[in-house]
Design a protein around this motif. Structure first.
Motif, PDB file in Angstrom:
ATOM      1  N   ARG A   2      -4.773   5.358   6.386  1.00 48.73           N
ATOM      2  CA  ARG A   2      -3.721   4.480   5.870  1.00 48.73           C
ATOM      3  C   ARG A   2      -4.351   3.332   5.073  1.00 48.73           C
ATOM      4  O   ARG A   2      -5.183   2.590   5.594  1.00 48.73           O
ATOM      5  CB  ARG A   2      -2.905   3.902   7.015  1.00 48.73           C
ATOM      6  CG  ARG A   2      -2.257   4.961   7.904  1.00 48.73           C
ATOM      7  CD  ARG A   2      -0.930   5.410   7.365  1.00 48.73           C
ATOM      8  NE  ARG A   2      -0.309   6.410   8.221  1.00 48.73           N
ATOM      9  CZ  ARG A   2       0.992   6.632   8.253  1.00 48.73           C
ATOM     10  NH1 ARG A   2       1.800   5.921   7.490  1.00 48.73           N
ATOM     11  NH2 ARG A   2       1.480   7.565   9.045  1.00 48.73           N
ATOM     12  N   SER A  53      -3.442  -0.132   3.139  1.00 45.09           N
ATOM     13  CA  SER A  53      -2.406  -1.156   2.976  1.00 45.09           C
ATOM     14  C   SER A  53      -2.850  -2.144   1.913  1.00 45.09           C
ATOM     15  O   SER A  53      -4.003  -2.609   1.906  1.00 45.09           O
ATOM     16  CB  SER A  53      -2.158  -1.890   4.294  1.00 45.09           C
ATOM     17  OG  SER A  53      -1.760  -0.983   5.302  1.00 45.09           O
ATOM     18  N   GLU A 102       2.008   0.639   1.425  1.00 41.07           N
ATOM     19  CA  GLU A 102       1.161   1.382   2.344  1.00 41.07           C
ATOM     20  C   GLU A 102       1.111   2.829   1.882  1.00 41.07           C
ATOM     21  O   GLU A 102       2.128   3.422   1.519  1.00 41.07           O
ATOM     22  CB  GLU A 102       1.680   1.314   3.780  1.00 41.07           C
ATOM     23  CG  GLU A 102       0.752   2.034   4.760  1.00 41.07           C
ATOM     24  CD  GLU A 102       1.166   1.855   6.212  1.00 41.07           C
ATOM     25  OE1 GLU A 102       0.828   0.804   6.782  1.00 41.07           O
ATOM     26  OE2 GLU A 102       1.835   2.765   6.746  1.00 41.07           O
TER      27      GLU A 102
END
Length: 381
Positions: free
Chosen positions: A97, A99, A104
């Protein structure tokens, strides 16, 4: 793993290590990934495609240490599209992930434990040299490296280090590039190795960021290290052609030509010769040295080419000619050789028109380009 770092820092790091990531995933998907390793307050980012490996240490805040492997191309393109600020990268719910601000992005996660091992720089047996001097020498032989993957031996350059000197040679069977350059700090290794051209190109690019580079040669690899940076390359296995026997011991004629006008002339005349980077698909470019009329000195170099699909071109450059001579060559190779000399004047030496010619700076600096002639079609008319 969870890290936070400046967007620009990650962008710069990826621009370096991405060059070792494979575009195709056919042999191993992990060759197209980058590996993040956060440990001991430092972050290391690496990529490898089995031929070369690149690894870079950079600053990052690690909330959780660990490793993470993610697809290189998508990550690189995504980070390049972002502006300043910071990026957070972590493993969560089986995905990588990323961000950034209010966004995101979920990226494919690879098994970091299966990532190919990045070579470690040996603790002993290494030496330091000027990064700029080594890069300059490598650049001179890169134009004559073969692109024919069916002859892997020729897709690299033969490199040897001796006391305070480096010697590099490359050939594509149609031309031969050789450079002998002073390199303070180089020891006598007593061996030669074939380093892939790709690794030498990356080394030349990285050298712009370094003052010195530390080198280690193992049985199968060449490793180059700078502050926080490691480039490792496999060596090409096999016997490089015995190029030294191609070097003429003496010459029947030689001419000194201003490099700038010759580069410009070849650039235009080559348009009429067609592309011949493979050494085959070009009409020859004719060099004809003509003595001045009724004088002991003076003369011209006439450069010409013609093709059924392109037309014809002919230009002249003023040079000193004591004896006339005519020979034909691949124009692209001539242009590469003259440009690589990097001097105001070049010397072109001949044994005879149908044997290889040598192009070198007028004030010899250790570089020579030996070019095979081409058959002149006009002689068969």
């Amino acid at each position: 793993m969870k890290i936070t770092m400046p967007t620009r820092g990650l962008r710069r790091a990826l621009s370096i290590v991405m060059k070792a990531a494979a575009r195709s995933t056919a042999s191993n998907p992990l060759y197209s990934a980058v590996l993040f390793e956060a440990a001991g307050g430092a972050l290391r980012i690496s990529a490898t495609d089995a031929e070369i490996s690149l690894s870079l240490r950079c600053a990052a805040k690690a909330e959780r240490e660990g490793t993470l492997a993610v697809g290189a191309r998508v990550l690189n393109d995504l980070v390049r599209s972002l502006d300043g600020g910071e990026i957070t990268l972590q493993e969560r719910d089986g995905q990588a992930r990323l961000s950034y601000g209010e966004g995101e992005y979920a990226l494919r996660l690879y098994a970091a434990e299966d990532f190919p091992k990045i070579p470690e720089f040996p603790a002993e047996g290494s030496f330091s040299v000027s990064a700029g001097a080594l890069a300059q020498a490598a650049k001179k032989v890169l134009p004559s490296v073969s692109k024919d993957e069916t002859r892997p031996i020729l897709t690299g350059a033969l490199v040897s280090f001796s006391d305070g000197k480096v010697v590099l040679a490359s050939t594509d069977s149609f031309r031969l590039g050789i450079v002998e350059a002073a390199l303070e700090g180089a020891p006598d290794l007593g061996r030669e190795a074939i380093i892939p051209a790709r690794a030498l190109r990356e080394l030349s690019s990285l050298a712009t960021r370094l003052d010195e580079v530390r080198i280690a040669m193992t049985e199968n690899s060449a490793l180059f290290r700078g502050p926080g940076l490691l480039l490792a390359s496999r060596l090409i296995d096999g016997s490089f052609p015995e190029y030294r026997r191609l070097l003429p011991a003496e010459f029947a004629a030689e001419f000194t030509v201003p490099a700038g006008p010759l580069v410009e002339t070849l650039g235009r005349v080559n348009l009429f010769a067609g592309s011949g980077r493979d050494g085959k698909n070009a009409n020859p470019v004719r060099l004809e040295f003509k003595k001045g009329n009724g004088t002991l000195e003076g003369g011209t170099l006439e450069v010409s080419a013609e093709g059924a699909q392109t037309g014809a071109a002919r230009e002249s450059i003023g040079v000193e000619v004591k004896e006339g001579l005519r020979a034909t060559f691949n124009g692209d190779y001539l242009l590469d050789g003259v440009r690589t000399c990097g001097s105001e004047e070049v010397r072109i030496r001949f044994t005879e028109p149908l044997k290889p010619a040598v192009i070198e700076p007028s004030e010899a600096d250790g570089y020579r380009c030996i070019i095979m002639p081409m058959r002149d079609p006009s002689e068969g008319r």
